[in-house]
Write an enzyme that holds these catalytic residues in place. Structure first.
Site, PDB file in Angstrom:
ATOM      1  N   TYR A  52       0.835  -1.191   0.000  1.00 37.20           N
ATOM      2  CA  TYR A  52       0.000   0.000   0.000  1.00 37.20           C
ATOM      3  C   TYR A  52       0.878   1.252   0.000  1.00 37.20           C
ATOM      4  O   TYR A  52       1.592   1.530   0.968  1.00 37.20           O
ATOM      5  CB  TYR A  52      -0.926   0.024   1.201  1.00 37.20           C
ATOM      6  CG  TYR A  52      -2.011  -1.044   1.183  1.00 37.20           C
ATOM      7  CD1 TYR A  52      -2.287  -1.784   0.034  1.00 37.20           C
ATOM      8  CD2 TYR A  52      -2.771  -1.317   2.320  1.00 37.20           C
ATOM      9  CE1 TYR A  52      -3.271  -2.760   0.025  1.00 37.20           C
ATOM     10  CE2 TYR A  52      -3.760  -2.285   2.308  1.00 37.20           C
ATOM     11  CZ  TYR A  52      -4.006  -3.004   1.159  1.00 37.20           C
ATOM     12  OH  TYR A  52      -4.986  -3.971   1.155  1.00 37.20           O
ATOM     13  N   ASN A 148      -8.155 -13.846  -0.130  1.00 38.63           N
ATOM     14  CA  ASN A 148      -8.592 -14.327  -1.446  1.00 38.63           C
ATOM     15  C   ASN A 148      -8.170 -15.762  -1.739  1.00 38.63           C
ATOM     16  O   ASN A 148      -7.821 -16.100  -2.877  1.00 38.63           O
ATOM     17  CB  ASN A 148      -8.078 -13.401  -2.547  1.00 38.63           C
ATOM     18  CG  ASN A 148      -8.662 -12.011  -2.438  1.00 38.63           C
ATOM     19  OD1 ASN A 148      -8.074 -11.147  -1.800  1.00 38.63           O
ATOM     20  ND2 ASN A 148      -9.819 -11.800  -3.032  1.00 38.63           N
ATOM     21  N   TRP A 214     -13.551  -6.867   1.821  1.00 34.78           N
ATOM     22  CA  TRP A 214     -12.974  -5.658   1.253  1.00 34.78           C
ATOM     23  C   TRP A 214     -13.852  -5.150   0.114  1.00 34.78           C
ATOM     24  O   TRP A 214     -14.587  -5.911  -0.514  1.00 34.78           O
ATOM     25  CB  TRP A 214     -11.538  -5.887   0.782  1.00 34.78           C
ATOM     26  CG  TRP A 214     -11.290  -6.997  -0.183  1.00 34.78           C
ATOM     27  CD1 TRP A 214     -10.964  -8.302   0.114  1.00 34.78           C
ATOM     28  CD2 TRP A 214     -11.322  -6.923  -1.618  1.00 34.78           C
ATOM     29  NE1 TRP A 214     -10.786  -9.023  -1.038  1.00 34.78           N
ATOM     30  CE2 TRP A 214     -10.984  -8.207  -2.118  1.00 34.78           C
ATOM     31  CE3 TRP A 214     -11.563  -5.894  -2.530  1.00 34.78           C
ATOM     32  CZ2 TRP A 214     -10.934  -8.490  -3.480  1.00 34.78           C
ATOM     33  CZ3 TRP A 214     -11.509  -6.165  -3.896  1.00 34.78           C
ATOM     34  CH2 TRP A 214     -11.196  -7.455  -4.347  1.00 34.78           C
ATOM     35  N   LEU A 217     -18.449  -1.600  -0.646  1.00 35.19           N
ATOM     36  CA  LEU A 217     -19.278  -0.577  -1.280  1.00 35.19           C
ATOM     37  C   LEU A 217     -18.950  -0.423  -2.763  1.00 35.19           C
ATOM     38  O   LEU A 217     -19.393   0.525  -3.410  1.00 35.19           O
ATOM     39  CB  LEU A 217     -19.087   0.777  -0.576  1.00 35.19           C
ATOM     40  CG  LEU A 217     -19.380   0.802   0.925  1.00 35.19           C
ATOM     41  CD1 LEU A 217     -19.175   2.207   1.484  1.00 35.19           C
ATOM     42  CD2 LEU A 217     -20.791   0.321   1.215  1.00 35.19           C
ATOM     43  N   SER A 271     -12.701   4.038   3.269  1.00 33.79           N
ATOM     44  CA  SER A 271     -12.792   5.491   3.157  1.00 33.79           C
ATOM     45  C   SER A 271     -11.664   6.198   3.899  1.00 33.79           C
ATOM     46  O   SER A 271     -11.207   5.737   4.947  1.00 33.79           O
ATOM     47  CB  SER A 271     -14.134   5.979   3.701  1.00 33.79           C
ATOM     48  OG  SER A 271     -14.224   7.395   3.632  1.00 33.79           O
TER      49      SER A 271
END
Length: 305
Positions: A52, A148, A214, A217, A271
Site C-alpha cells: 500500500y 482471497n 474488502w 461498497l 474510506s
C-alpha cells in the site's frame, strides 16, 4: 461498538475495521484525524499491506498516531505480504524480510495479524510454516491469516501450519455477491449457479475462519462505488429509504447488510473521509430483518430462484 473474536484466535476486536490502503498521500494531520475518529467510533483494528503506497501507508500511519506503547495497546494492527512487482512470493525469506520491513515502517515490535496477500501458486507450505513459526516464536507476529484463498488452498497450507488461520479477506457486498449467489441457485443451469470459489463462505464458517470483507461498497474489481450511481438505481432507492427509516447513511445500511450475515463477517472500510467513517461505524448498531436483507440483495440486481 460491538466486539467480535477473529476466528479461533484470542483477538477480540471491533466488528468493523479500517483499511489504510489509501492514506499514503494524505498529510499526517489528516491521517491522525481519521484514525482518531475511527477509534472514537469504536474501531480498533487497522488493516495494512506492505504494497500500500509502496510502504508509505504504514509509515504515515505510524507518524500520525505516534506509536507509543500507550497508543499501541489500544489498537490491533494487521498487515499483508506476498505481492511483489509482477509476481507473488510466499517464500520463507520474503515473508521474514517483509515482516521486518513492516514492523520498521509501523514503528512497532509486533503485528497482531499477518496475512498472506492473495494466493501464490508456487507456494511451498513447509516454507510458510517455518516462516510463521519463526515469526510467532520471536514475538513479531501473534496470529496469521490469508486473503482471497479458496478452501483447498487453505487446506494445503493448514496441513503444515502449527497455527490456525484466523481470517480470510474476500470481496463481498451488495454488488459483489458471488460467495452466496450459487448457494441460492443450487442444481440450476444459470449464471448465478456457478461455483467460482469452492464454497469458501461455507468453508470459513465450518472452520471458524473470520471473513474480512474488502470493497464492500464497490462493484466489479475496483470499478467504483455503487452508492448514488445511476448504474444501481433500485439498490440506491432501497438503501436511501432504509437509511432514512433508521436515521443513518446509505453507506451504513450497506455495511449493516454485510454485518447481518450469520457468518460473522468483518467489513474493512476503505474510506479516508473521517466523517464518513464515523457514519459507517454506526452500522454496528443497525438491525436489518431477514426481509430487509433480501430486499437489498434483490435490489442489487440479483434474482431469487
Amino acid at each position: 461498538m460491538r466486539q467480535m473474536e477473529l476466528g479461533t484466535s484470542s483477538l477480540k476486536t471491533s466488528v468493523i475495521s479500517l483499511g489504510c490502503m489509501r492514506i499514503a498521500e494524505m498529510e499526517e494531520k489528516e491521517v491522525s484525524h481519521l484514525i482518531g475518529t475511527a477509534m472514537d467510533a469504536g474501531i480498533n483494528l487497522f488493516d495494512h499491506a506492505d504494497i500500500y503506497g509502496g510502504g508509505k501507508s504504514e509509515e504515515v500511519f505510524a507518524k500520525a498516531v505516534d506509536m507509543r506503547p500507550s497508543v499501541r495497546e489500544h489498537m490491533f494492527i494487521q498487515s499483508k505480504c506476498g505481492i511483489r512487482k509482477g509476481f507473488f512470493d510466499f517464500s520463507k525469506e520474503h515473508i521474514l524480510s517483509s515482516v521486518d520491513g513492516i514492523l520498521s515502517r509501523l514503528n512497532t515490535d509486533y503485528l497482531d495479524l499477518l496475512l498472506l496477500h492473495r494466493p501464490d501458486t508456487l507456494v511451498e507450505p513447509e516454507e510458510v510454516a517455518s516462516a510463521f513459526d519463526t515469526l510467532q516464536g520471536s514475538g513479531k507476529v501473534r496470529h496469521f491469516g490469508v486473503s482471497n484463498q479458496n478452501p483447498m488452498q487453505i487446506e494445503l497450507l493448514s496441513q503444515t501450519l502449527n497455527q490456525k488461520l484466523a481470517v480470510n479477506q474476500l470481496q463481498f457486498g451488495p454488488a459483489a455477491t458471488g460467495m452466496i449467489d450459487f448457494g441460492l441457485n443450487v442444481n440450476m443451469a444459470n449464471e448465478a449457479s456457478i461455483n467460482r470459489d469452492g464454497s469458501i463462505l461455507e468453508y470459513c464458517r465450518l472452520k471458524e475462519i473470520t471473513i474480512q470483507t474488502w470493497s464492500s461498497l464497490q462493484y466489479g474489481f475496483f470499478a467504483g462505488t455503487f452508492l448514488n450511481k445511476e448504474l444501481y438505481p433500485e439498490l440506491n432507492a432501497v438503501l436511501n429509504r432504509m437509511a432514512e427509516e433508521k436515521s443513518v447513511t446509505n453507506a451504513a445500511i450497506a455495511i449493516a447488510w454485510v454485518l447481518r450475515h450469520p457468518a460473522g463477517m468483518q467489513p474493512v472500510l476503505g474510506s479516508t473521509n473521517a466523517q464518513r467513517v464515523a457514519e459507517m461505524a454506526k452500522a454496528s448498531e443497525v438491525s436489518l430483518s431477514r426481509m430487509e436483507w433480501y430486499e437489498i440483495y434483490r435490489a442489487a440486481g440479483n434474482k431469487l430462484p
